[in-house]
Design an enzyme around this catalytic site. Structure first.
Site, PDB file in Angstrom:
ATOM      1  N   SER A   7       0.852  -1.190   0.000  1.00 18.34           N
ATOM      2  CA  SER A   7       0.000   0.000   0.000  1.00 18.34           C
ATOM      3  C   SER A   7       0.886   1.238   0.000  1.00 18.34           C
ATOM      4  CB  SER A   7      -0.936  -0.018   1.213  1.00 18.34           C
ATOM      5  OG  SER A   7      -0.200  -0.243   2.405  1.00 18.34           O
ATOM      6  N   GLU A  65       1.040   5.566   0.906  1.00 22.31           N
ATOM      7  CA  GLU A  65       0.394   6.644   1.672  1.00 22.31           C
ATOM      8  C   GLU A  65       0.652   8.008   1.030  1.00 22.31           C
ATOM      9  OE1 GLU A  65       0.599   6.332   5.961  1.00 22.31           O
ATOM     10  OE2 GLU A  65       1.083   8.472   6.086  1.00 22.31           O
ATOM     11  N   THR A  74      -3.621  10.753   4.619  1.00 17.80           N
ATOM     12  CA  THR A  74      -3.505  11.169   6.019  1.00 17.80           C
ATOM     13  C   THR A  74      -4.569  12.199   6.378  1.00 17.80           C
ATOM     14  OG1 THR A  74      -1.916  12.908   5.550  1.00 17.80           O
ATOM     15  CG2 THR A  74      -1.016  10.734   6.079  1.00 17.80           C
ATOM     16  N   ARG A 120      -5.479   7.971  16.950  1.00 20.65           N
ATOM     17  CA  ARG A 120      -5.776   9.067  17.874  1.00 20.65           C
ATOM     18  C   ARG A 120      -5.384  10.390  17.239  1.00 20.65           C
ATOM     19  NH1 ARG A 120      -2.014  10.574  22.827  1.00 20.65           N
ATOM     20  NH2 ARG A 120      -0.788  11.226  21.030  1.00 20.65           N
ATOM     21  N   ASP A 169      -1.916  13.227  16.546  1.00 16.45           N
ATOM     22  CA  ASP A 169      -1.012  13.973  17.433  1.00 16.45           C
ATOM     23  C   ASP A 169      -1.794  15.072  18.134  1.00 16.45           C
ATOM     24  OD1 ASP A 169       1.412  12.644  17.216  1.00 16.45           O
ATOM     25  OD2 ASP A 169       1.782  13.541  15.246  1.00 16.45           O
ATOM     26  N   TYR A 213       3.919   0.604  16.830  1.00 13.24           N
ATOM     27  CA  TYR A 213       5.201   1.301  17.027  1.00 13.24           C
ATOM     28  C   TYR A 213       6.284   0.327  17.496  1.00 13.24           C
ATOM     29  CZ  TYR A 213       2.085   5.246  16.720  1.00 13.24           C
ATOM     30  OH  TYR A 213       1.140   6.136  16.268  1.00 13.24           O
ATOM     31  N   HIS A 265       5.930   4.289  20.941  1.00 17.77           N
ATOM     32  CA  HIS A 265       5.403   5.635  20.708  1.00 17.77           C
ATOM     33  C   HIS A 265       6.120   6.612  21.644  1.00 17.77           C
ATOM     34  CE1 HIS A 265       2.414   8.915  21.021  1.00 17.77           C
ATOM     35  NE2 HIS A 265       2.253   8.644  19.739  1.00 17.77           N
ATOM     36  N   LYS A 288      -6.247  -2.042  21.012  1.00 16.45           N
ATOM     37  CA  LYS A 288      -6.836  -1.614  19.731  1.00 16.45           C
ATOM     38  C   LYS A 288      -7.285  -2.830  18.915  1.00 16.45           C
ATOM     39  CE  LYS A 288      -3.221   1.254  18.675  1.00 16.45           C
ATOM     40  NZ  LYS A 288      -2.474   2.402  18.100  1.00 16.45           N
ATOM     41  N   PHE A 343      12.106  14.720  11.133  1.00 20.45           N
ATOM     42  CA  PHE A 343      10.876  13.944  11.227  1.00 20.45           C
ATOM     43  C   PHE A 343      11.048  12.771  12.196  1.00 20.45           C
ATOM     44  CE2 PHE A 343       7.423  11.397   9.111  1.00 20.45           C
ATOM     45  CZ  PHE A 343       6.422  12.284   9.471  1.00 20.45           C
ATOM     46  N   HIS A 388       4.025  -0.961   3.546  1.00 18.08           N
ATOM     47  CA  HIS A 388       3.234   0.267   3.370  1.00 18.08           C
ATOM     48  C   HIS A 388       4.230   1.398   3.125  1.00 18.08           C
ATOM     49  CE1 HIS A 388      -0.102   3.098   4.072  1.00 18.08           C
ATOM     50  NE2 HIS A 388       0.721   3.807   4.822  1.00 18.08           N
TER      51      HIS A 388
HETATM   52  P1  FAD Z   1      -2.893   5.646  20.523  1.00 26.74           P
HETATM   53  O1  FAD Z   1      -2.963   4.224  20.108  1.00 26.74           O
HETATM   54  O2  FAD Z   1      -4.059   6.219  21.262  1.00 26.74           O
HETATM   55  O3  FAD Z   1      -1.558   5.818  21.382  1.00 26.74           O
HETATM   56  C1  FAD Z   1      -1.068   7.114  21.755  1.00 26.74           C
HETATM   57  C2  FAD Z   1      -0.253   7.028  23.037  1.00 26.74           C
HETATM   58  O4  FAD Z   1      -1.124   6.764  24.147  1.00 26.74           O
HETATM   59  C3  FAD Z   1       0.789   5.907  23.097  1.00 26.74           C
HETATM   60  O5  FAD Z   1       1.891   6.392  23.823  1.00 26.74           O
HETATM   61  C4  FAD Z   1       0.099   4.764  23.836  1.00 26.74           C
HETATM   62  O6  FAD Z   1       1.046   3.992  24.568  1.00 26.74           O
HETATM   63  C5  FAD Z   1      -0.841   5.514  24.789  1.00 26.74           C
HETATM   64  N1  FAD Z   1      -2.145   4.860  24.915  1.00 26.74           N
HETATM   65  C6  FAD Z   1      -2.850   4.211  23.953  1.00 26.74           C
HETATM   66  N2  FAD Z   1      -4.047   3.806  24.423  1.00 26.74           N
HETATM   67  C7  FAD Z   1      -4.100   4.216  25.727  1.00 26.74           C
HETATM   68  C8  FAD Z   1      -5.089   4.099  26.742  1.00 26.74           C
HETATM   69  N3  FAD Z   1      -6.251   3.478  26.502  1.00 26.74           N
HETATM   70  N4  FAD Z   1      -4.825   4.660  27.963  1.00 26.74           N
HETATM   71  C9  FAD Z   1      -3.647   5.302  28.209  1.00 26.74           C
HETATM   72  N5  FAD Z   1      -2.669   5.422  27.265  1.00 26.74           N
HETATM   73  C10 FAD Z   1      -2.900   4.900  26.041  1.00 26.74           C
HETATM   74  N6  FAD Z   1      -1.224  11.385  12.692  1.00 26.74           N
HETATM   75  C11 FAD Z   1      -2.112  12.251  12.167  1.00 26.74           C
HETATM   76  O7  FAD Z   1      -2.370  13.312  12.781  1.00 26.74           O
HETATM   77  N7  FAD Z   1      -2.743  12.001  10.986  1.00 26.74           N
HETATM   78  C12 FAD Z   1      -2.529  10.863  10.287  1.00 26.74           C
HETATM   79  O8  FAD Z   1      -3.106  10.662   9.225  1.00 26.74           O
HETATM   80  C13 FAD Z   1      -1.596   9.910  10.819  1.00 26.74           C
HETATM   81  N8  FAD Z   1      -1.368   8.741  10.195  1.00 26.74           N
HETATM   82  C14 FAD Z   1      -0.541   7.793  10.781  1.00 26.74           C
HETATM   83  C15 FAD Z   1      -0.394   6.554  10.163  1.00 26.74           C
HETATM   84  C16 FAD Z   1       0.422   5.573  10.720  1.00 26.74           C
HETATM   85  C17 FAD Z   1       0.554   4.231  10.038  1.00 26.74           C
HETATM   86  C18 FAD Z   1       1.131   5.854  11.931  1.00 26.74           C
HETATM   87  C19 FAD Z   1       2.043   4.830  12.531  1.00 26.74           C
HETATM   88  C20 FAD Z   1       0.977   7.081  12.550  1.00 26.74           C
HETATM   89  C21 FAD Z   1       0.136   8.064  11.992  1.00 26.74           C
HETATM   90  N9  FAD Z   1      -0.071   9.308  12.607  1.00 26.74           N
HETATM   91  C22 FAD Z   1      -0.958  10.223  12.048  1.00 26.74           C
HETATM   92  C23 FAD Z   1       0.622   9.643  13.840  1.00 26.74           C
HETATM   93  C24 FAD Z   1      -0.237   9.282  15.067  1.00 26.74           C
HETATM   94  O9  FAD Z   1      -1.460   9.973  15.018  1.00 26.74           O
HETATM   95  C25 FAD Z   1       0.554   9.664  16.299  1.00 26.74           C
HETATM   96  O10 FAD Z   1       1.641   8.798  16.468  1.00 26.74           O
HETATM   97  C26 FAD Z   1      -0.274   9.803  17.562  1.00 26.74           C
HETATM   98  O11 FAD Z   1       0.518  10.484  18.533  1.00 26.74           O
HETATM   99  C27 FAD Z   1      -0.739   8.472  18.162  1.00 26.74           C
HETATM  100  O12 FAD Z   1      -1.767   7.918  17.456  1.00 26.74           O
HETATM  101  P2  FAD Z   1      -2.238   6.408  17.768  1.00 26.74           P
HETATM  102  O13 FAD Z   1      -3.424   6.134  16.967  1.00 26.74           O
HETATM  103  O14 FAD Z   1      -1.095   5.508  17.689  1.00 26.74           O
HETATM  104  O15 FAD Z   1      -2.657   6.617  19.323  1.00 26.74           O
END
Ligand code: FAD
Length: 282
Positions: free
Chosen positions: A12, A14, A46, A104, A106, A142, A146, A162, A213, A263
């Site tokens: 895939s 991006e 994204t 989630r 950033d 990650y 992360h 998740k 980055f 990817h």
């Molecule tokens: P989460 O899974 O929620 O994790 C975030 C942090 O919180 C981690 O440190 C985790 O250990 C902790 N955590 C998770 N769940 C819990 C819980 N239930 N309670 C307490 N702590 C918890 N960013 C964008 O803004 N737009 C995009 O389009 C985008 N695309 C991405 C695509 C990929 C493939 C990847 C790997 C990253 C992408 N990101 C994007 C970056 C991503 O949004 C950031 O890394 C963000 O900070 C974390 O998102 P997440 O979904 O991993 O969050």
């Protein structure tokens, strides 16, 4: 196509939403070149926090889908209400989108604002509750942890949440250290998580950009790579050739060791991804 890039693997690519029509035209050319050579299973787009950025994701999804390719919008929940996410899901269902990259996002410097979700597991749960099995849900993984994670164990535990909430597969943050990915996969096996975890691949095309980055997203550039890129900073041909060597070797080892696909973070350019693909197939 050969044994490393053969059928059964998921490839895939991006993109990010371009800001201008000229950027969109370039993106569509890149998409056509990738389509011709790689024919990816899907293109992901994204998602940025904030209203106008979200509209740009939708617009980009629409433009990409004009040619009937499969598109997976990213959807992040930070700064969103349930109602906003529900409306977005409806718009994607109406467009025939069936795959989402569920995040989630950033946390913006100015804070999250209206926010019904704290973490991606809550978004996965919400989407499953609202739309059942309509979407194939990807989540982020990650291998090098992360940047906000408290401990390796808690980060992996949250990844598991998740999947337990209903995610179908994962795409990793990029990495250049294959051991980090192997260990992540070992942890998945130990935790009986049986979903594809597809490595995210970042081409190396510029020194300062990749260092900045990587520092932000917590991806480590091994010293031997960083030093060589630094030395080639003003010699772009040598830098591109070295970057292609490093990334092709990584991809090849990943596929040979059983990774379910790749990817590519294309940064809206086809050249580096196609060069990797050509080398993988030669
Ligand atoms: P989460 O899974 O929620 O994790 C975030 C942090 O919180 C981690 O440190 C985790 O250990 C902790 N955590 C998770 N769940 C819990 C819980 N239930 N309670 C307490 N702590 C918890 N960013 C964008 O803004 N737009 C995009 O389009 C985008 N695309 C991405 C695509 C990929 C493939 C990847 C790997 C990253 C992408 N990101 C994007 C970056 C991503 O949004 C950031 O890394 C963000 O900070 C974390 O998102 P997440 O979904 O991993 O969050």
């Amino acid at each position: 196509m050969n044994s490393t890039t053969d059928a059964g693997k998921i490839f895939s690519c991006e993109f990010f939403p371009p800001q201008t029509e000229a950027g969109m035209e370039k993106l569509l050319i890149a998409r056509n070149e990738l389509e011709e050579n790689i024919h990816p299973a899907f293109y992901s787009v994204t998602f940025g926090a904030g209203g106008s950025n979200r509209d740009r994701t939708l617009h980009t999804v629409d433009r990409l889908r004009e040619d009937n390719v499969s598109v997976a919008p990213h959807i992040s929940c930070i700064g969103s209400t349930r109602e906003q996410i529900k409306q977005l899901l409806e718009r994607y269902i109406n467009r025939g989108v069936t795959r989402l990259v569920t995040l989630r996002g950033d946390i913006p410097e100015e804070g999250a604002g209206a926010n019904d979700f704290k973490h991606a597991n809550e978004l996965v749960e919400f989407i499953r509750k609202e739309t059942g099995d309509h979407f194939h849900l990807e989540v982020a993984a990650y291998p090098e942890y992360h940047p906000e994670s408290k401990t390796p164990e808690s980060d992996f535990g949250y990844f598991k949440r998740k999947i337990d909430a209903g995610a179908d597969s994962a795409i990793t943050q990029y990495f250049y250290n294959i051991d980090a990915y192997s260990r992540f996969i070992d942890n998945c096996h130990k935790a009986k998580l049986d979903v594809p975890v597809v490595p995210g691949i970042m081409p190396i095309t510029n020194y300062k950009g990749i260092v900045r980055f990587s520092d932000n997203c917590g991806a480590e550039i091994p010293r031997w790579i960083r030093k060589q890129l630094e030395a080639y900073e003003d010699d772009i041909d040598s830098l591109l050739a070295f970057g292609a060597d490093v990334v092709t070797s990584l991809c090849s080892r990943l596929l040979e060791s059983g990774a379910p696909g790749l990817h590519f973070y294309t940064l809206n350019q086809s050249r580096a991804t196609l060069e990797t693909w050509r080398r993988l197939n030669s």
